[in-house]
Design an enzyme around this catalytic site. Structure first.
Site, PDB file in Angstrom:
ATOM      1  N   PHE A 158       0.811  -1.213   0.000  1.00 38.98           N
ATOM      2  CA  PHE A 158       0.000   0.000   0.000  1.00 38.98           C
ATOM      3  C   PHE A 158       0.846   1.265   0.000  1.00 38.98           C
ATOM      4  O   PHE A 158       0.384   2.316  -0.446  1.00 38.98           O
ATOM      5  CB  PHE A 158      -0.923   0.017   1.227  1.00 38.98           C
ATOM      6  CG  PHE A 158      -0.234   0.386   2.515  1.00 38.98           C
ATOM      7  CD1 PHE A 158      -0.067   1.716   2.888  1.00 38.98           C
ATOM      8  CD2 PHE A 158       0.268  -0.594   3.355  1.00 38.98           C
ATOM      9  CE1 PHE A 158       0.587   2.053   4.076  1.00 38.98           C
ATOM     10  CE2 PHE A 158       0.914  -0.264   4.537  1.00 38.98           C
ATOM     11  CZ  PHE A 158       1.080   1.067   4.898  1.00 38.98           C
ATOM     12  N   GLU A 185      -5.079  -4.007  -1.555  1.00 43.05           N
ATOM     13  CA  GLU A 185      -6.515  -3.712  -1.575  1.00 43.05           C
ATOM     14  C   GLU A 185      -6.833  -2.420  -0.833  1.00 43.05           C
ATOM     15  O   GLU A 185      -7.977  -1.938  -0.884  1.00 43.05           O
ATOM     16  CB  GLU A 185      -7.309  -4.879  -0.973  1.00 43.05           C
ATOM     17  CG  GLU A 185      -7.054  -5.169   0.489  1.00 43.05           C
ATOM     18  CD  GLU A 185      -5.841  -6.052   0.742  1.00 43.05           C
ATOM     19  OE1 GLU A 185      -5.760  -6.611   1.857  1.00 43.05           O
ATOM     20  OE2 GLU A 185      -4.984  -6.182  -0.158  1.00 43.05           O
ATOM     21  N   ARG A 186      -5.840  -1.827  -0.159  1.00 44.49           N
ATOM     22  CA  ARG A 186      -6.096  -0.587   0.591  1.00 44.49           C
ATOM     23  C   ARG A 186      -6.130   0.643  -0.305  1.00 44.49           C
ATOM     24  O   ARG A 186      -6.794   1.625   0.012  1.00 44.49           O
ATOM     25  CB  ARG A 186      -5.040  -0.410   1.674  1.00 44.49           C
ATOM     26  CG  ARG A 186      -5.009  -1.538   2.691  1.00 44.49           C
ATOM     27  CD  ARG A 186      -3.886  -1.333   3.684  1.00 44.49           C
ATOM     28  NE  ARG A 186      -3.679  -2.503   4.541  1.00 44.49           N
ATOM     29  CZ  ARG A 186      -2.748  -2.605   5.469  1.00 44.49           C
ATOM     30  NH1 ARG A 186      -1.916  -1.594   5.664  1.00 44.49           N
ATOM     31  NH2 ARG A 186      -2.619  -3.684   6.192  1.00 44.49           N
ATOM     32  N   SER A 235       5.769  -7.012   4.198  1.00 46.60           N
ATOM     33  CA  SER A 235       6.364  -7.361   5.480  1.00 46.60           C
ATOM     34  C   SER A 235       7.253  -8.593   5.344  1.00 46.60           C
ATOM     35  O   SER A 235       7.074  -9.413   4.438  1.00 46.60           O
ATOM     36  CB  SER A 235       5.270  -7.635   6.511  1.00 46.60           C
ATOM     37  OG  SER A 235       4.577  -8.833   6.211  1.00 46.60           O
ATOM     38  N   CYS A 290       9.623   1.833   3.458  1.00 44.07           N
ATOM     39  CA  CYS A 290      10.594   0.803   3.821  1.00 44.07           C
ATOM     40  C   CYS A 290      11.999   1.365   3.904  1.00 44.07           C
ATOM     41  O   CYS A 290      12.883   0.757   4.495  1.00 44.07           O
ATOM     42  CB  CYS A 290      10.543  -0.362   2.833  1.00 44.07           C
ATOM     43  SG  CYS A 290      11.130   0.049   1.181  1.00 44.07           S
ATOM     44  N   GLU A 392      10.287  -3.179  13.183  1.00 46.72           N
ATOM     45  CA  GLU A 392       9.895  -2.074  12.313  1.00 46.72           C
ATOM     46  C   GLU A 392       8.564  -1.511  12.796  1.00 46.72           C
ATOM     47  O   GLU A 392       7.576  -2.244  12.904  1.00 46.72           O
ATOM     48  CB  GLU A 392       9.765  -2.559  10.866  1.00 46.72           C
ATOM     49  CG  GLU A 392       9.401  -1.462   9.884  1.00 46.72           C
ATOM     50  CD  GLU A 392       9.341  -1.959   8.447  1.00 46.72           C
ATOM     51  OE1 GLU A 392       9.751  -1.218   7.546  1.00 46.72           O
ATOM     52  OE2 GLU A 392       8.878  -3.099   8.227  1.00 46.72           O
TER      53      GLU A 392
END
Length: 507
Positions: A158, A185-186, A235, A290, A392
């Site tokens: 996302f 999907e976000r 992730s 990231c 993280e």
């Protein structure tokens, strides 16, 4: 949040398969929010296994024609696509911003870093050239060629709804593959719009398909024999799952996971420059990057005290606002779950004994009280055994972990389980050179806060930040999306040979 679709005023999004929008048929939908207001603005279908299979079939058929096009003809489609993105940059940025929550300026940067890889991929005719050796033996020539894999897929996150899909699809398409994108999907609207623009640019229908979905869609892409390669960013646990599953089914995979990026601050560094760099790299895009710098590592007490004071002062001046607010430094997080998760991480830091210099929890933007906002959080005196150092956070949280010596500073990123990127600020060339050579991470910045390489170099982390031996963009991307065929050729021209049962040599 997954829902059954009910009567609503929100937009109902689609899949994009075979060159057209296709309504979802699974009966499962997910809400797409406006993070700035907290309101649902659209619903997106979550594909069934059958719907994903139909997209794969479309891609497999379309690839036969596309793969037969010569490389320069494919490159012209990418060049036309660049023109269309430039034409629609403002509307794309607003659409991206409305679903993700990043500011308009940041959204344009997201798109820009994506199209730089498309620009690089337009050089595919050069990158797809093989090698040739004439007279390797008597009358024998040897040459190689790069050929497309066939159907390949990308599963993207996302936080960069334009950049990462473009990083994946640009080289894949230039190399002659067809591509199936499973975006987050976000915030799926920009990926769908990208597919429309590629069709407008002349890409044959079915070469690029967008299938919205969740684990059901992912698992079909991972196990269907017609899909030859998978690219993923997200992730670390999911990256490892996708890498292992893809490998078990004979597919190539490049999977990039989490990060805990450090900035080493040497005593000779310009601390005003460092503080400005950390504010941008730590809090930009609400920390949902990231490559965000989330750990500042000042060397020496004097350096640490001065840096902490400068950061605490600068944090007070940050403005958090609606993603379309031109004066906002950053906007909301992606959804309410993200706010809850990051808030819990902040509380864990407090409970573990870190010194809280600024607390971003409970931040309210006037007029948008239901938006998913967090103010900037700053911790000092964080130790390496604390969860906010180990894990993280992926939010607007910056921590300071102090050390006494350069060697201690070098060890922190080198020994951390993540190895995505690291930065060092110093005026000393010997220190910078030594650090760059010895640090155990995939990407290094020297007086650069976010060390994302330019498009014609490769991007990738080490350790638990990356799985697979070929990275994103740069020459690695063409190696990943092609297979090499080597031909040994001889034309007898009247030479008469007897029967031989040994491997020929090249004497």
């Amino acid at each position: 949040m997954t829902t059954q679709l009910t009567e609503t005023k929100t937009r109902e999004l689609t899949h994009f398969v075979g060159g057209r929008h296709v309504a979802g048929t699974s009966g499962r939908f997910s809400d797409v929010y406006d993070p700035s207001t907290g309101e649902v603005q659209a619903t997106v279908p979550l594909a069934s296994a059958a719907e994903v299979g139909a997209a794969i079939a479309n891609a497999e058929e379309a690839q036969l024609e596309w793969g037969a096009w010569n490389p320069q003809r494919r490159a012209r489609v990418l060049l036309k696509f660049l023109q269309l993105v430039d034409r629609d940059m403002d509307s794309l940025a607003r659409l991206l911003s409305s679903e993700h929550g990043k500011t308009i300026a940041d959204a344009k940067g997201d798109i820009q870093r994506g199209i730089e890889v498309i620009e690089f991929a337009a050089g595919g005719p050069h990158l797809l050239k093989g090698e040739y050796t004439t007279s390797a033996g008597t009358g024998i020539d040897v040459y190689s060629m790069r050929q497309p894999l066939g159907v390949v897929a990308g599963i993207t996150p996302f936080n960069f709804p334009a950049m990462i899909p473009l990083w994946k699809m640009g080289p894949a398409l230039a190399a002659g593959n067809s591509f199936i994108l499973k975006p987050s999907e976000r915030d799926p609207s920009v990926p769908l719009r990208i597919a429309e623009l590629f069709l407008e640019a002349g890409l044959p229908a079915g070469v690029l398909n967008v299938v919205n979905g969740d684990k059901t869609a992912v698992d079909v892409l991972l196990t269907d024999d017609r899909v030859k390669a998978i690219g993923f960013v997200g992730s670390t646990p999911i990256a490892q799952y996708i890498y292992e599953t893809a490998a078990a089914h004979g597919k190539r995979a490049q999977c990039f996971g989490g990060a805990k990026n450090h900035m080493i601050v040497m005593p000779d560094a310009d601390l005003d420059q460092v503080a400005d760099a950390l504010i941008g790299a730590g809090y930009g895009s609400a920390g949902e990057r990231c490559m965000a710098i989330s750990v500042a590592v000042p060397v020496g007490k004097e350096t640490g005290d001065a840096l902490a004071a400068k950061l605490a002062e600068r944090v007070k001046g940050l403005k958090i606002g609606h993603s379309h607010d031109e004066n906002a430094d950053y906007g909301p997080l992606i959804n309410a779950d993200a706010v809850t998760r990051v808030s819990a991480a902040i509380q864990a830091g407090i409970d573990e004994g870190a010194e809280l210099l600024a607390d971003g929890r409970g931040h309210v933007v006037e007029g948008y009280e239901n938006g998913f906002y967090l103010g900037p959080t700053l911790f000092d005196n964080v130790t390496t055994d604390m969860s906010i150092y180990q894990e993280e956070v992926f939010g607007p949280v910056l921590i300071i972990t102090r050390v006494d010596t350069y060697e201690e500073a070098l060890r922190l990123p080198s020994e951390h389980k993540y190895g995505n990127g690291v930065s060092i600020y110093t005026r000393d060339g010997d220190t910078a050179r030594d650090f760059s050579a010895r640090v155990n991470t995939g990407m290094v910045g020297v007086n650069v806060p976010i060390p994302v390489p330019i498009a014609y170099h490769t991007f990738g982390g080490w350790k638990k930040s990356g799985f697979g031996d070929l990275n994103q963009h740069g020459p690695d991307s063409f190696r990943f999306y092609t297979k090499t065929k080597t031909v040994t050729s001889r034309w007898p021209s009247g030479i008469k040979d007897g029967t031989s049962f040994v491997i020929p040599t090249m004497h």
